[in-house]
Write a protein that holds these residues in place. Sequence first.
Motif, PDB file in Angstrom:
ATOM      1  N   PHE A  74       0.845  -1.188   0.000  1.00 13.82           N
ATOM      2  CA  PHE A  74       0.000   0.000   0.000  1.00 13.82           C
ATOM      3  C   PHE A  74       0.885   1.245   0.000  1.00 13.82           C
ATOM      4  O   PHE A  74       1.704   1.426   0.904  1.00 13.82           O
ATOM      5  CB  PHE A  74      -0.900   0.027   1.239  1.00 13.82           C
ATOM      6  CG  PHE A  74      -2.004  -0.990   1.227  1.00 13.82           C
ATOM      7  CD1 PHE A  74      -3.255  -0.665   0.715  1.00 13.82           C
ATOM      8  CD2 PHE A  74      -1.800  -2.270   1.731  1.00 13.82           C
ATOM      9  CE1 PHE A  74      -4.285  -1.599   0.709  1.00 13.82           C
ATOM     10  CE2 PHE A  74      -2.821  -3.213   1.735  1.00 13.82           C
ATOM     11  CZ  PHE A  74      -4.065  -2.880   1.220  1.00 13.82           C
ATOM     12  N   ILE A  75       0.720   2.088  -1.003  1.00 16.34           N
ATOM     13  CA  ILE A  75       1.390   3.382  -1.090  1.00 16.34           C
ATOM     14  C   ILE A  75       0.333   4.404  -0.689  1.00 16.34           C
ATOM     15  O   ILE A  75      -0.658   4.593  -1.413  1.00 16.34           O
ATOM     16  CB  ILE A  75       1.929   3.668  -2.514  1.00 16.34           C
ATOM     17  CG1 ILE A  75       2.746   2.484  -3.039  1.00 16.34           C
ATOM     18  CG2 ILE A  75       2.698   4.974  -2.537  1.00 16.34           C
ATOM     19  CD1 ILE A  75       4.032   2.204  -2.306  1.00 16.34           C
ATOM     20  N   ILE A  76       0.526   5.056   0.481  1.00 13.40           N
ATOM     21  CA  ILE A  76      -0.563   5.805   1.098  1.00 13.40           C
ATOM     22  C   ILE A  76      -0.179   7.261   1.349  1.00 13.40           C
ATOM     23  O   ILE A  76       0.681   7.546   2.187  1.00 13.40           O
ATOM     24  CB  ILE A  76      -0.977   5.152   2.434  1.00 13.40           C
ATOM     25  CG1 ILE A  76      -1.287   3.665   2.225  1.00 13.40           C
ATOM     26  CG2 ILE A  76      -2.168   5.881   3.040  1.00 13.40           C
ATOM     27  CD1 ILE A  76      -1.552   2.897   3.511  1.00 13.40           C
ATOM     28  N   PRO A  77      -0.851   8.185   0.672  1.00 13.24           N
ATOM     29  CA  PRO A  77      -0.580   9.610   0.908  1.00 13.24           C
ATOM     30  C   PRO A  77      -1.286  10.102   2.173  1.00 13.24           C
ATOM     31  O   PRO A  77      -2.249   9.481   2.635  1.00 13.24           O
ATOM     32  CB  PRO A  77      -1.181  10.282  -0.324  1.00 13.24           C
ATOM     33  CG  PRO A  77      -2.350   9.420  -0.665  1.00 13.24           C
ATOM     34  CD  PRO A  77      -1.893   8.003  -0.351  1.00 13.24           C
ATOM     35  N   GLU A  78      -0.785  11.194   2.698  1.00 15.78           N
ATOM     36  CA  GLU A  78      -1.416  11.810   3.863  1.00 15.78           C
ATOM     37  C   GLU A  78      -2.555  12.709   3.410  1.00 15.78           C
ATOM     38  O   GLU A  78      -2.386  13.563   2.543  1.00 15.78           O
ATOM     39  CB  GLU A  78      -0.401  12.643   4.639  1.00 15.78           C
ATOM     40  CG  GLU A  78      -1.007  13.305   5.864  1.00 15.78           C
ATOM     41  CD  GLU A  78       0.007  14.106   6.655  1.00 15.78           C
ATOM     42  OE1 GLU A  78      -0.418  15.068   7.311  1.00 15.78           O
ATOM     43  OE2 GLU A  78       1.197  13.781   6.596  1.00 15.78           O
ATOM     44  N   TYR A  79      -3.717  12.474   3.991  1.00 13.52           N
ATOM     45  CA  TYR A  79      -4.878  13.328   3.770  1.00 13.52           C
ATOM     46  C   TYR A  79      -5.372  13.758   5.151  1.00 13.52           C
ATOM     47  O   TYR A  79      -5.823  12.914   5.930  1.00 13.52           O
ATOM     48  CB  TYR A  79      -6.000  12.569   3.054  1.00 13.52           C
ATOM     49  CG  TYR A  79      -5.881  12.493   1.545  1.00 13.52           C
ATOM     50  CD1 TYR A  79      -4.654  12.371   0.909  1.00 13.52           C
ATOM     51  CD2 TYR A  79      -7.015  12.516   0.753  1.00 13.52           C
ATOM     52  CE1 TYR A  79      -4.564  12.273  -0.459  1.00 13.52           C
ATOM     53  CE2 TYR A  79      -6.935  12.418  -0.628  1.00 13.52           C
ATOM     54  CZ  TYR A  79      -5.703  12.300  -1.231  1.00 13.52           C
ATOM     55  OH  TYR A  79      -5.623  12.199  -2.594  1.00 13.52           O
ATOM     56  N   ASN A  80      -5.267  15.014   5.456  1.00  9.67           N
ATOM     57  CA  ASN A  80      -5.768  15.559   6.717  1.00  9.67           C
ATOM     58  C   ASN A  80      -5.282  14.782   7.939  1.00  9.67           C
ATOM     59  O   ASN A  80      -6.046  14.450   8.839  1.00  9.67           O
ATOM     60  CB  ASN A  80      -7.303  15.630   6.696  1.00  9.67           C
ATOM     61  CG  ASN A  80      -7.803  16.539   5.602  1.00  9.67           C
ATOM     62  OD1 ASN A  80      -7.270  17.618   5.410  1.00  9.67           O
ATOM     63  ND2 ASN A  80      -8.813  16.098   4.875  1.00  9.67           N
ATOM     64  N   GLY A  81      -3.987  14.472   7.962  1.00 12.08           N
ATOM     65  CA  GLY A  81      -3.388  13.808   9.109  1.00 12.08           C
ATOM     66  C   GLY A  81      -3.653  12.320   9.192  1.00 12.08           C
ATOM     67  O   GLY A  81      -3.398  11.699  10.225  1.00 12.08           O
ATOM     68  N   SER A  82      -4.139  11.709   8.124  1.00 12.44           N
ATOM     69  CA  SER A  82      -4.419  10.281   8.130  1.00 12.44           C
ATOM     70  C   SER A  82      -4.306   9.735   6.711  1.00 12.44           C
ATOM     71  O   SER A  82      -3.592  10.301   5.888  1.00 12.44           O
ATOM     72  CB  SER A  82      -5.812  10.015   8.717  1.00 12.44           C
ATOM     73  OG  SER A  82      -5.989   8.627   8.960  1.00 12.44           O
ATOM     74  N   PHE A  83      -5.025   8.657   6.432  1.00 14.09           N
ATOM     75  CA  PHE A  83      -5.038   8.092   5.085  1.00 14.09           C
ATOM     76  C   PHE A  83      -6.298   8.541   4.356  1.00 14.09           C
ATOM     77  O   PHE A  83      -7.272   8.962   4.991  1.00 14.09           O
ATOM     78  CB  PHE A  83      -4.903   6.563   5.125  1.00 14.09           C
ATOM     79  CG  PHE A  83      -5.985   5.845   5.864  1.00 14.09           C
ATOM     80  CD1 PHE A  83      -7.160   5.465   5.228  1.00 14.09           C
ATOM     81  CD2 PHE A  83      -5.827   5.512   7.203  1.00 14.09           C
ATOM     82  CE1 PHE A  83      -8.156   4.781   5.899  1.00 14.09           C
ATOM     83  CE2 PHE A  83      -6.814   4.815   7.890  1.00 14.09           C
ATOM     84  CZ  PHE A  83      -7.984   4.457   7.239  1.00 14.09           C
TER      85      PHE A  83
END
Length: 174
Positions: A74-83
């Motif tokens: 899983f390549i996971i960007p940060e969105y609003n301090g989470s996934f």
Amino acid sequence: MTTTIISSTNRPNSSTYKLSQYYQKRLREKGVDAGILSLTQLPANIIESDLYNKRSEAFKPIQDIVSQTDKFLFIIPEYNGSFPGVLKVFMDACTFPESFYDKKAALAGLSSGKYGNIRGIDHFTGVCHYMHLQVMQLKIHIGSINKEFDADNNLFQKDTVQFTEEQMDKFILF
């Protein structure tokens, strides 16, 4: 053994997808043929069409990929301090428990800020554990992602290359 890289955002032309392609290229060079499942491929109406025991024709090929996968990256960007929320919707849309139960996963976080989605990776680890998805201990966090790629979309910062290589080598043996 089937390996799938999950590009965990539905944002078009994202750094997440670029990083997924980089991992795919490097894994192939190491002898692992890994496909990429980008969440841009999800049906636009997934919330209506594929939750709560419903299955659309558009989601069936995605479910087939997930069902046939033994190991996920899983390549996971940060969105609003989470996934990203779309990642949770994707996980919820997949058939439970067989989609992820007792399968393996590695996690790599990225962000435009300097912490590389540390919190989001921790949050997602909890989701994985609940779903009995075995998470590899070594998790990567790449901050300032916009400064990490060269003109050919390869990582070039020495420490980032070193850590991603270590993660991939361990993932292959995991």
